[in-house]
Design an enzyme around this catalytic site. Structure first.
Site, PDB file in Angstrom:
ATOM      1  N   HIS A   1      15.411 163.759  33.227  1.00 58.77           N
ATOM      2  CA  HIS A   1      15.940 163.031  34.041  1.00 58.77           C
ATOM      3  C   HIS A   1      16.133 163.668  35.373  1.00 58.77           C
ATOM      4  CE1 HIS A   1      19.239 162.021  32.225  1.00 58.77           C
ATOM      5  NE2 HIS A   1      18.896 162.548  31.415  1.00 58.77           N
ATOM      6  N   THR A   2      14.007 163.684  35.262  1.00 60.36           N
ATOM      7  CA  THR A   2      13.325 164.386  36.856  1.00 60.36           C
ATOM      8  C   THR A   2      12.935 162.916  37.535  1.00 60.36           C
ATOM      9  OG1 THR A   2      11.872 165.108  35.204  1.00 60.36           O
ATOM     10  CG2 THR A   2      13.107 166.336  36.241  1.00 60.36           C
ATOM     11  N   ASP A   3      12.491 161.698  36.363  1.00 57.74           N
ATOM     12  CA  ASP A   3      11.746 160.854  36.874  1.00 57.74           C
ATOM     13  C   ASP A   3      11.933 160.376  38.305  1.00 57.74           C
ATOM     14  OD1 ASP A   3      13.891 160.070  35.022  1.00 57.74           O
ATOM     15  OD2 ASP A   3      12.748 158.224  33.829  1.00 57.74           O
TER      16      ASP A   3
ATOM     17  N   GLY B   1      17.964 153.482  18.753  1.00 56.23           N
ATOM     18  CA  GLY B   1      19.698 154.762  19.445  1.00 56.23           C
ATOM     19  C   GLY B   1      18.610 156.087  19.298  1.00 56.23           C
TER      20      GLY B   1
ATOM     21  N   LEU C   1      14.704 157.590  21.897  1.00 57.68           N
ATOM     22  CA  LEU C   1      12.538 157.327  21.593  1.00 57.68           C
ATOM     23  C   LEU C   1      11.986 156.050  22.506  1.00 57.68           C
ATOM     24  CD1 LEU C   1      12.010 158.959  17.798  1.00 57.68           C
ATOM     25  CD2 LEU C   1      12.198 160.709  20.232  1.00 57.68           C
ATOM     26  N   SER C   2      13.022 156.202  23.332  1.00 52.78           N
ATOM     27  CA  SER C   2      12.293 154.704  24.056  1.00 52.78           C
ATOM     28  C   SER C   2      11.866 153.650  23.234  1.00 52.78           C
ATOM     29  CB  SER C   2      10.861 155.207  24.855  1.00 52.78           C
ATOM     30  OG  SER C   2      10.832 154.454  25.974  1.00 52.78           O
ATOM     31  N   SER C   3      12.923 153.633  22.188  1.00 58.96           N
ATOM     32  CA  SER C   3      12.569 151.889  21.260  1.00 58.96           C
ATOM     33  C   SER C   3      12.539 151.086  22.496  1.00 58.96           C
ATOM     34  CB  SER C   3      13.418 151.774  20.992  1.00 58.96           C
ATOM     35  OG  SER C   3      14.745 151.960  20.797  1.00 58.96           O
ATOM     36  N   SER C   4      12.976 150.524  24.056  1.00 53.76           N
ATOM     37  CA  SER C   4      13.309 150.027  24.503  1.00 53.76           C
ATOM     38  C   SER C   4      11.694 149.689  25.768  1.00 53.76           C
ATOM     39  CB  SER C   4      14.527 150.121  25.317  1.00 53.76           C
ATOM     40  OG  SER C   4      14.468 151.315  26.165  1.00 53.76           O
TER      41      SER C   4
ATOM     42  N   ASP D   1       8.837 156.307  30.373  1.00 49.93           N
ATOM     43  CA  ASP D   1       9.152 155.548  29.257  1.00 49.93           C
ATOM     44  C   ASP D   1       7.662 154.484  29.324  1.00 49.93           C
ATOM     45  OD1 ASP D   1      10.810 157.054  28.491  1.00 49.93           O
ATOM     46  OD2 ASP D   1      12.799 155.952  27.981  1.00 49.93           O
TER      47      ASP D   1
END
Length: 395
Positions: free
Chosen positions: A40-42, A130, A133-136, A185
């Site tokens: 939550h820093t990006d 879900g 792990l950044s599947s999107s 990501d």
């Protein structure tokens, strides 16, 4: 997830030929990611330290001359039937759903001035969905790589070209899918290097590879998908992002990156209780990223583990994005002898990671599985990973 990359490529190539009626121009893939530290820093112009996973999303693609985008996913539950939309009509509502990540990438590249026409795309993936792990991003970036290849945009040729795809993927997710993302990501999916973590600076856009040869150190990074709910578009992520933006405004800074650790007491005194806790997490997490990079350079993995534990406590208590399943993975991994463990990703479910000696992987996995069974939770999925590379052409 047990299929080899070669199996995945053959599967999606064969499916494309069956569904579309001719072979694809090629197959491209992009990885999921796991963040070592810096959560939550990006979106606060901060720092993070992710690696790319060996698990990838594969896109078989070819151009078509009728201006239509036809997308088919081989993933279970998505039906396997094509979603079709004119590329000129792509919008947040059209086509909607998971296909929005694909269409959004086509839209974003066209918005950036690239001559992108119709496409047939067939997809398969080994990235857990879900799991945080950044599947999107693996999906959108594999599609971006495929679009670049089909339309000869040459956007995989060097780092600056790949950053064009990064920006397109961020815009696709923000503007078409409607899920706010800070860009970590997408950056990893396109710029990662094998046996390295990436230090990402979201104020300067600087990307610095940090050597991380786990095998040489006799270590393993255990990723545990808790199988608990993980939905970033449900408002929780956006709420925390908005809180940080309001806090920065109150403090008179353009981003929380400008708040230094030694300034924290005075800064927090100007904020309400919730905002103060959110800001404390972001500022101290940035400091932990810097400390972790320095520890990795020294190969001081004991300190890396301690920083993992501190990060998890901050995410649990100050940012309030952990959950019982994530806390249990961390507790059981540490009890089994891990050097450190923490939740990773956006939170509210998803995955946790543990850094441990390779010989302890089975014991830690068993302890976590036993705990989940005792609690009556869904069985977790745990697997050891090594840092992988970014998007590339497979075929």
């Amino acid at each position: 997830m047990s299929s080899s990359p070669q199996d995945q490529v053959r599967r999606v190539e064969t499916a494309f030929s069956r569904i579309v009626g001719h072979p694809p121009t090629g197959v491209w893939s992009a990885p999921g990611r796991v963040n070592l530290i810096g959560e939550h820093t990006d979106y606060n112009a901060g720092l993070c330290l992710p690696i790319a996973l060996p698990h990838r999303t594969y896109a078989a693609a070819a151009g078509r001359d009728d201006g239509l985008l036809s997308v088919t996913s081989l993933a279970e539950g998505l039906g396997g039937s094509p979603t079709v939309v004119p590329v000129a009509d792509i919008s947040p509502e059209n086509p909607g759903g998971w296909a929005g990540y694909v269409a959004g990438m086509v839209w974003a590249l066209r918005e950036q001035g690239y001559a992108v026409g119709g496409l047939d795309i067939v997809l398969t993936s080994s990235v857990p969905i879900g799991a945080g792990l950044s599947s999107s991003a693996a999906l959108s970036c594999s599609v971006g790589a495929a679009v670049s290849g089909v339309y000869s945009l040459d956007l995989l040729d060097h780092e600056e070209a790949r950053k064009v795809l990064v920006r397109a993927a961020i815009r696709a997710e923000n503007d078409i899918v409607g899920a706010p993302t800070g860009g970590m990501d997408q950056t990893v999916a396109l710029l990662a290097q094998e046996r390295h973590a990436l230090r990402l600076d979201f104020r300067s856009d600087e990307v610095t590879p940090v050597p991380l040869d786990l095998e040489a150190a006799g270590l393993a990074l255990l990723v545990c998908d808790t199988r608990a709910s993980h939905v970033l578009a449900d408002g929780q992520y956006a709420e925390r992002r908005a809180t940080c933006e309001r806090a920065a405004s109150v403090l008179g800074v353009s981003s929380l990156r400008e708040v230094l650790p030694d300034e924290l007491p005075g800064s927090l005194a100007r904020l309400d209780e919730v905002s103060a806790r959110r800001v404390r997490h972001v500022v101290t997490e940035n400091a932990r990223v810097e400390a972790c990079v320095e520890a990795l350079v020294r190969e001081d993995f004991g300190e890396v583990g301690e920083l993992f534990v501190e990060s998890h406590a901050s995410l649990r208590d100050d940012y309030e994005v952990s959950c019982p399943e994530l806390d249990a993975v961390v507790a059981e991994a540490l009890a089994a002898g891990a050097l450190g463990a923490r939740m990773t990703g956006g939170g509210f479910g998803g995955s946790a990671i543990a850094l441990l000696l390779r010989g302890l992987v089975d014991a830690a996995t068993s302890a976590i599985e036993v705990r989940f069974e005792r609690e009556g939770w869904r069985a977790p999925e745990c697997f050891a990973v090594t840092p992988a590379g970014g998007a590339y052409r497979d075929l």
